[in-house]
Design a protein around this motif. Sequence first.
Motif, PDB file in Angstrom:
ATOM      1  N   VAL A  28     -32.896  89.258 -15.134  1.00 49.26           N
ATOM      2  CA  VAL A  28     -33.819  88.202 -14.729  1.00 49.26           C
ATOM      3  C   VAL A  28     -34.827  88.002 -15.854  1.00 49.26           C
ATOM      4  CG1 VAL A  28     -35.474  87.436 -12.988  1.00 49.26           C
ATOM      5  CG2 VAL A  28     -33.548  88.907 -12.316  1.00 49.26           C
ATOM      6  N   GLY A  29     -34.903  86.796 -16.388  1.00 51.44           N
ATOM      7  CA  GLY A  29     -35.833  86.495 -17.466  1.00 51.44           C
ATOM      8  C   GLY A  29     -37.089  85.828 -16.952  1.00 51.44           C
ATOM      9  N   ASP A  30     -38.237  86.298 -17.403  1.00 51.04           N
ATOM     10  CA  ASP A  30     -39.524  85.732 -16.987  1.00 51.04           C
ATOM     11  C   ASP A  30     -39.810  84.409 -17.688  1.00 51.04           C
ATOM     12  OD1 ASP A  30     -41.420  86.413 -15.099  1.00 51.04           O
ATOM     13  OD2 ASP A  30     -42.184  88.135 -16.210  1.00 51.04           O
ATOM     14  N   LEU A  31     -40.307  83.459 -16.939  1.00 51.16           N
ATOM     15  CA  LEU A  31     -40.858  82.234 -17.545  1.00 51.16           C
ATOM     16  C   LEU A  31     -42.327  82.503 -17.856  1.00 51.16           C
ATOM     17  CD1 LEU A  31     -39.308  79.393 -15.343  1.00 51.16           C
ATOM     18  CD2 LEU A  31     -38.737  79.982 -17.708  1.00 51.16           C
TER      19      LEU A  31
ATOM     20  N   ALA B 179     -30.195  82.913 -23.939  1.00 44.84           N
ATOM     21  CA  ALA B 179     -30.304  84.362 -23.729  1.00 44.84           C
ATOM     22  C   ALA B 179     -29.207  84.905 -22.820  1.00 44.84           C
ATOM     23  CB  ALA B 179     -31.674  84.703 -23.152  1.00 44.84           C
ATOM     24  N   GLY B 180     -28.669  84.064 -21.947  1.00 46.11           N
ATOM     25  CA  GLY B 180     -27.592  84.509 -21.074  1.00 46.11           C
ATOM     26  C   GLY B 180     -28.042  85.202 -19.803  1.00 46.11           C
ATOM     27  N   VAL B 181     -29.306  85.006 -19.385  1.00 41.21           N
ATOM     28  CA  VAL B 181     -29.781  85.650 -18.167  1.00 41.21           C
ATOM     29  C   VAL B 181     -29.062  85.086 -16.948  1.00 41.21           C
ATOM     30  CG1 VAL B 181     -32.047  86.072 -19.194  1.00 41.21           C
ATOM     31  CG2 VAL B 181     -31.698  84.018 -17.789  1.00 41.21           C
ATOM     32  N   GLY B 182     -29.056  85.880 -15.872  1.00 43.75           N
ATOM     33  CA  GLY B 182     -28.427  85.429 -14.632  1.00 43.75           C
ATOM     34  C   GLY B 182     -29.393  84.798 -13.669  1.00 43.75           C
ATOM     35  N   ALA B 183     -30.691  84.890 -13.955  1.00 47.99           N
ATOM     36  CA  ALA B 183     -31.723  84.309 -13.096  1.00 47.99           C
ATOM     37  C   ALA B 183     -33.030  84.282 -13.874  1.00 47.99           C
ATOM     38  CB  ALA B 183     -31.890  85.119 -11.807  1.00 47.99           C
ATOM     39  N   VAL B 184     -33.989  83.526 -13.371  1.00 44.35           N
ATOM     40  CA  VAL B 184     -35.319  83.487 -13.978  1.00 44.35           C
ATOM     41  C   VAL B 184     -36.355  83.836 -12.918  1.00 44.35           C
ATOM     42  CG1 VAL B 184     -34.631  81.741 -15.669  1.00 44.35           C
ATOM     43  CG2 VAL B 184     -35.717  81.024 -13.524  1.00 44.35           C
TER      44      VAL B 184
ATOM     45  N   GLU C  94     -40.401  84.131 -27.575  1.00 46.55           N
ATOM     46  CA  GLU C  94     -40.363  85.589 -27.476  1.00 46.55           C
ATOM     47  C   GLU C  94     -39.539  86.039 -26.279  1.00 46.55           C
ATOM     48  OE1 GLU C  94     -44.660  86.660 -29.579  1.00 46.55           O
ATOM     49  OE2 GLU C  94     -44.598  86.089 -27.455  1.00 46.55           O
ATOM     50  N   MET C  95     -39.673  85.345 -25.157  1.00 48.27           N
ATOM     51  CA  MET C  95     -38.921  85.726 -23.969  1.00 48.27           C
ATOM     52  C   MET C  95     -37.428  85.494 -24.156  1.00 48.27           C
ATOM     53  SD  MET C  95     -41.018  87.136 -22.018  1.00 48.27           S
ATOM     54  CE  MET C  95     -39.661  87.494 -20.918  1.00 48.27           C
ATOM     55  N   VAL C  96     -37.063  84.439 -24.855  1.00 44.57           N
ATOM     56  CA  VAL C  96     -35.644  84.190 -25.120  1.00 44.57           C
ATOM     57  C   VAL C  96     -35.069  85.305 -25.982  1.00 44.57           C
ATOM     58  CG1 VAL C  96     -34.023  82.664 -26.313  1.00 44.57           C
ATOM     59  CG2 VAL C  96     -35.770  81.690 -24.811  1.00 44.57           C
ATOM     60  N   MET C  97     -35.791  85.693 -27.028  1.00 45.99           N
ATOM     61  CA  MET C  97     -35.318  86.754 -27.923  1.00 45.99           C
ATOM     62  C   MET C  97     -35.161  88.076 -27.176  1.00 45.99           C
ATOM     63  SD  MET C  97     -37.202  88.430 -31.253  1.00 45.99           S
ATOM     64  CE  MET C  97     -38.482  89.099 -30.194  1.00 45.99           C
ATOM     65  N   LEU C  98     -36.177  88.473 -26.412  1.00 44.65           N
ATOM     66  CA  LEU C  98     -36.131  89.741 -25.696  1.00 44.65           C
ATOM     67  C   LEU C  98     -35.049  89.734 -24.619  1.00 44.65           C
ATOM     68  CD1 LEU C  98     -39.978  90.325 -25.272  1.00 44.65           C
ATOM     69  CD2 LEU C  98     -38.466  91.451 -26.910  1.00 44.65           C
ATOM     70  N   SER C  99     -34.933  88.623 -23.904  1.00 42.87           N
ATOM     71  CA  SER C  99     -33.933  88.528 -22.834  1.00 42.87           C
ATOM     72  C   SER C  99     -32.524  88.620 -23.394  1.00 42.87           C
ATOM     73  CB  SER C  99     -34.110  87.213 -22.057  1.00 42.87           C
ATOM     74  OG  SER C  99     -35.374  87.157 -21.424  1.00 42.87           O
ATOM     75  N   ALA C 100     -32.274  87.965 -24.521  1.00 35.69           N
ATOM     76  CA  ALA C 100     -30.950  88.020 -25.136  1.00 35.69           C
ATOM     77  C   ALA C 100     -30.593  89.446 -25.532  1.00 35.69           C
ATOM     78  CB  ALA C 100     -30.900  87.099 -26.364  1.00 35.69           C
ATOM     79  N   ALA C 101     -31.563  90.189 -26.020  1.00 35.88           N
ATOM     80  CA  ALA C 101     -31.315  91.582 -26.406  1.00 35.88           C
ATOM     81  C   ALA C 101     -30.924  92.417 -25.189  1.00 35.88           C
ATOM     82  CB  ALA C 101     -32.553  92.168 -27.073  1.00 35.88           C
ATOM     83  N   VAL C 102     -31.624  92.236 -24.084  1.00 33.89           N
ATOM     84  CA  VAL C 102     -31.323  92.996 -22.872  1.00 33.89           C
ATOM     85  C   VAL C 102     -29.945  92.641 -22.332  1.00 33.89           C
ATOM     86  CG1 VAL C 102     -32.008  93.362 -20.460  1.00 33.89           C
ATOM     87  CG2 VAL C 102     -33.741  93.355 -22.265  1.00 33.89           C
ATOM     88  N   VAL C 103     -29.606  91.362 -22.359  1.00 30.52           N
ATOM     89  CA  VAL C 103     -28.277  90.947 -21.916  1.00 30.52           C
ATOM     90  C   VAL C 103     -27.199  91.613 -22.769  1.00 30.52           C
ATOM     91  CG1 VAL C 103     -26.687  88.983 -21.727  1.00 30.52           C
ATOM     92  CG2 VAL C 103     -29.047  88.763 -20.905  1.00 30.52           C
TER      93      VAL C 103
ATOM     94  N   SER D 114     -37.403  74.908 -19.696  1.00 31.36           N
ATOM     95  CA  SER D 114     -37.655  76.293 -20.127  1.00 31.36           C
ATOM     96  C   SER D 114     -36.613  77.248 -19.567  1.00 31.36           C
ATOM     97  CB  SER D 114     -39.054  76.726 -19.665  1.00 31.36           C
ATOM     98  OG  SER D 114     -40.061  75.895 -20.219  1.00 31.36           O
ATOM     99  N   ALA D 115     -36.300  77.106 -18.295  1.00 34.49           N
ATOM    100  CA  ALA D 115     -35.320  77.994 -17.671  1.00 34.49           C
ATOM    101  C   ALA D 115     -33.941  77.811 -18.282  1.00 34.49           C
ATOM    102  CB  ALA D 115     -35.270  77.736 -16.166  1.00 34.49           C
ATOM    103  N   THR D 116     -33.619  76.585 -18.650  1.00 34.09           N
ATOM    104  CA  THR D 116     -32.324  76.302 -19.266  1.00 34.09           C
ATOM    105  C   THR D 116     -32.181  77.068 -20.577  1.00 34.09           C
ATOM    106  OG1 THR D 116     -32.176  74.129 -18.230  1.00 34.09           O
ATOM    107  CG2 THR D 116     -30.836  74.487 -20.197  1.00 34.09           C
ATOM    108  N   ARG D 117     -33.254  77.180 -21.328  1.00 34.19           N
ATOM    109  CA  ARG D 117     -33.198  77.959 -22.579  1.00 34.19           C
ATOM    110  C   ARG D 117     -32.877  79.417 -22.296  1.00 34.19           C
ATOM    111  NH1 ARG D 117     -37.667  77.857 -26.893  1.00 34.19           N
ATOM    112  NH2 ARG D 117     -35.973  79.056 -27.860  1.00 34.19           N
ATOM    113  N   LEU D 118     -33.499  79.994 -21.279  1.00 33.60           N
ATOM    114  CA  LEU D 118     -33.243  81.397 -20.962  1.00 33.60           C
ATOM    115  C   LEU D 118     -31.803  81.610 -20.518  1.00 33.60           C
ATOM    116  CD1 LEU D 118     -36.520  82.490 -19.122  1.00 33.60           C
ATOM    117  CD2 LEU D 118     -35.619  83.451 -21.235  1.00 33.60           C
TER     118      LEU D 118
END
Length: 298
Positions: free
Chosen positions: A115-118, A141-146, A97-106, A133-137
């Motif tokens: 910043v994506g939450d673990l 998802a393309g986040v710049g930080a976790v 769920e966090m990967v999906m939501l983070s990708a949308a925000v990016v 886990s962080a590598t997936r984000l």
Amino acid sequence: MTQLSAAQTSARTAQPAKSASSDGSKALYGGKGTRRITVRDIALAKERGEKWPMLTAYDAMTASVFDEAGIPVMLVGDSAGNCHLGYDTTVPVTLDEMVMLSAAVVRGTSRALIVGDLPFGSYQEGPVQALRSATRLVKEAGVGAVKLEGGERSHRQIELLVESGIPVMAHIGLTPQSVNTMGYRVQGRGEEAAQQLLRDAKAVQDAGAFAVVLELVPAELAAEVTRVLHIPTVGIGAGPETDAQVLVWTDMLGLTQGRVPRFVKQYADLRSVMTGAVKAFADEVVAGTFPQEEHSVH
């Protein structure tokens, strides 16, 4: 002493605020840059004494509004569990769920640091699980930080992520993923608890975190943590002296139903606006006044 006296607090409050850089183009909020903000920009803001805002975001459209408004950092928080996914706490939120939501925000932004939450259960086993886990984000998802919760107990996870090239925002004080053990109450009250929070803050800094969230911490203690750390502090219910402030956007814009935390200031009442619009639409449908000719095709 860890807790500041009233006299010390008054003296600090009376001092003029640190001035930000005279070059407004470098400012995190209101700056003229168009490239993605990085953790290096966050560090430079700390050096300048610049305060900056952070909001949560969970979808592309809302994130695009915040990006257009100039919000420099957005947190795709596991608070989405409460705000958007219908969970009672953040604990059930999954990494998928966090990967999906983070990708949308990016996808919905072009300038803000995302910043994506673990979520709970995605890093507690140890550094290797945290890196996986962080590598997936970062990759999916393309986040710049976790972001992850915990001070001393998360030191090794933060260290490995940073060594691997993944910037980490830490989170101490009230950590919502630990609701089943600590509840929702102020953290750091009393000398022993304050000393532990200071140790946690120094531990995440030593591990390489680029910033740390202080949630529901006495204002005097948050001010002391901000003074002793060289990385920025992000307050939520931690008083005015932190380097940055973050709010959950549905709380800040008045969309949350029912009681909100004391530290929340509501800058709009979107729930009433949306309810009124929905009722107006429904009334016109029932009355047969929508759609009219201008809303029809032939």
